[in-house]
Design an enzyme around this catalytic site. Structure first.
Site, short mmCIF file in Angstrom:
data_model
loop_
_atom_site.label_atom_id
_atom_site.label_comp_id
_atom_site.label_asym_id
_atom_site.label_seq_id
_atom_site.Cartn_x
_atom_site.Cartn_y
_atom_site.Cartn_z
N HIS A 30 -17.13 56.66 72.71
CA HIS A 30 -18.49 56.89 73.47
C HIS A 30 -18.52 58.62 72.99
CE1 HIS A 30 -15.24 58.11 76.24
NE2 HIS A 30 -16.20 58.83 76.79
N ASP A 82 -12.61 55.78 77.41
CA ASP A 82 -12.31 56.06 78.81
C ASP A 82 -12.98 54.85 79.77
OD1 ASP A 82 -11.71 58.58 78.11
OD2 ASP A 82 -13.55 59.54 78.85
N HIS A 141 -18.93 61.29 74.84
CA HIS A 141 -18.68 62.24 75.51
C HIS A 141 -17.88 63.36 74.65
CE1 HIS A 141 -18.96 60.41 79.78
NE2 HIS A 141 -20.18 61.03 79.53
N ASP A 173 -15.51 65.32 74.86
CA ASP A 173 -14.02 65.23 74.91
C ASP A 173 -13.56 64.22 74.00
OD1 ASP A 173 -14.73 63.85 76.98
OD2 ASP A 173 -12.59 63.53 77.57
N HIS A 174 -14.28 63.44 73.43
CA HIS A 174 -14.02 62.40 72.43
C HIS A 174 -14.62 62.64 71.03
CE1 HIS A 174 -12.24 60.00 75.84
NE2 HIS A 174 -12.88 60.64 76.33
N HIS A 190 -18.75 53.25 81.98
CA HIS A 190 -18.43 54.91 81.96
C HIS A 190 -19.74 55.51 81.04
CE1 HIS A 190 -16.00 58.33 81.67
NE2 HIS A 190 -16.15 58.35 80.25
N HIS A 242 -7.05 59.25 78.28
CA HIS A 242 -6.54 60.27 78.94
C HIS A 242 -5.39 59.97 79.69
CE1 HIS A 242 -10.24 62.97 79.17
NE2 HIS A 242 -10.75 61.57 79.03
FE FE Z 1 -12.89 61.41 78.12
ZN ZN Z 2 -15.80 59.98 78.67
#
Ligand code: FE
Ligand code: ZN
Length: 256
Positions: free
Chosen positions: A56, A134, A58, A60-61, A115, A172
């Protein structure tokens, strides 16, 4: 299992994940939270990156994709179709039920909106391996940011129907915090008590708590257990629908 996996820390609590097919040398990074640890792990393993599989959009990915691509310009970036434009440069956009091959490994894409609206997971069906991003965590699930709760509920039901021996890797390390909430919802679940006990000491030794298995999650993850009488009793919702119990669980976890 024919493939090799390396799991390592990125950013504060993200996982870097590399999947390697020894038969062909094909190597995928599942998301790229940040470039440096992914590049270091590839060098340590002497693997050459051929694929980047994005769950996805985001930050942080995907934050490390561009830099990793400068080192491995031929790595094929595969992204969820619904989020492709926001992710940036990519080679292939995929959606639900698409089949990919990574070396000799078969990968099935499953759409799991909730998400984010376009979130997908990668299921290596012959290896019984799932990279859940996530969407699902050990004893937890992702926050529902972009869809009504029933959409996430349907995605969770879809994952719950995979073979129980499926090994699950997540985006995570949130396990202990998730487990504390799970215990508050279902204090009488003995398997959950035992799991928290052993994972707490595992974590103290510095080890990761992932992967998990679907069977383990079905037995201990409250978001997959909305029909359990004890959870319903905790919430005061004995006769509510599964999806309503799920929505209440998610709302309480956000405040926990
Ligand atoms: Fe994440
Ligand atoms: Zn995420």
């Amino acid at each position: 299992m024919r493939c090799e996996i390396r799991q390592f820390k990125c950013l504060d609590d993200n996982f870097g994940l590399l999947v390697h097919d020894p038969a062909t040398g094909a190597t995928a990074s599942i998301d790229v939270p940040e470039a440096a640890p992914v590049l270091a792990e590839l060098a340590k393993a002497r693997w050459s990156l051929t694929h980047i599989l994005v769950t996805h959009r985001h930050k942080d990915h995907i934050g490390g994709i561009a830099e990793v691509k400068t080192h491995y310009p031929n790595a094929k970036v595969i992204v969820p179709k619904l989020e492709a434009e926001q992710i940036g440069a990519y080679d292939q956009a995929v959606s639900d039920e698409d089949q990919l091959s990574m070396g000799s490994l078969k990968v099935k894409v499953l759409a799991t909106p909730g998400h984010t609206i376009g979130h997908i997971v990668y299921w290596f069906c012959d290896e019984h391996l799932l990279f859940a991003g996530d969407m699902l965590f050990a004893m937890g699930c992702g926050r529902v940011f972009e869809t009504p709760a029933p959409v996430m509920w349907d995605s969770l039901q879809k994952l719950a129907g995979l073979p129980p021996q499926t090994q699950i890797y997540c985006g995570h390390e949130y396990t202990l915090a998730n487990g504390r909430f799970a215990l508050a919802m279902e204090p009488g679940n003995q398997r959950l008590q035992e799991r928290m006990h052993s994972l707490t000491s595992l974590r103290q030794s510095g080890a990761f708590t992932l992967p998990t298995t679907l069977a383990e999650e079905l037995a201990t993850n409250p978001f997959l257990r909305a029909n359990q009488p004890e959870i319903r009793q905790t919430l005061g919702m004995p006769n509510a629908s599964g999806v309503d119990v799920f929505a209440e669980l998610r709302a309480r976890k956000n405040k926990f």
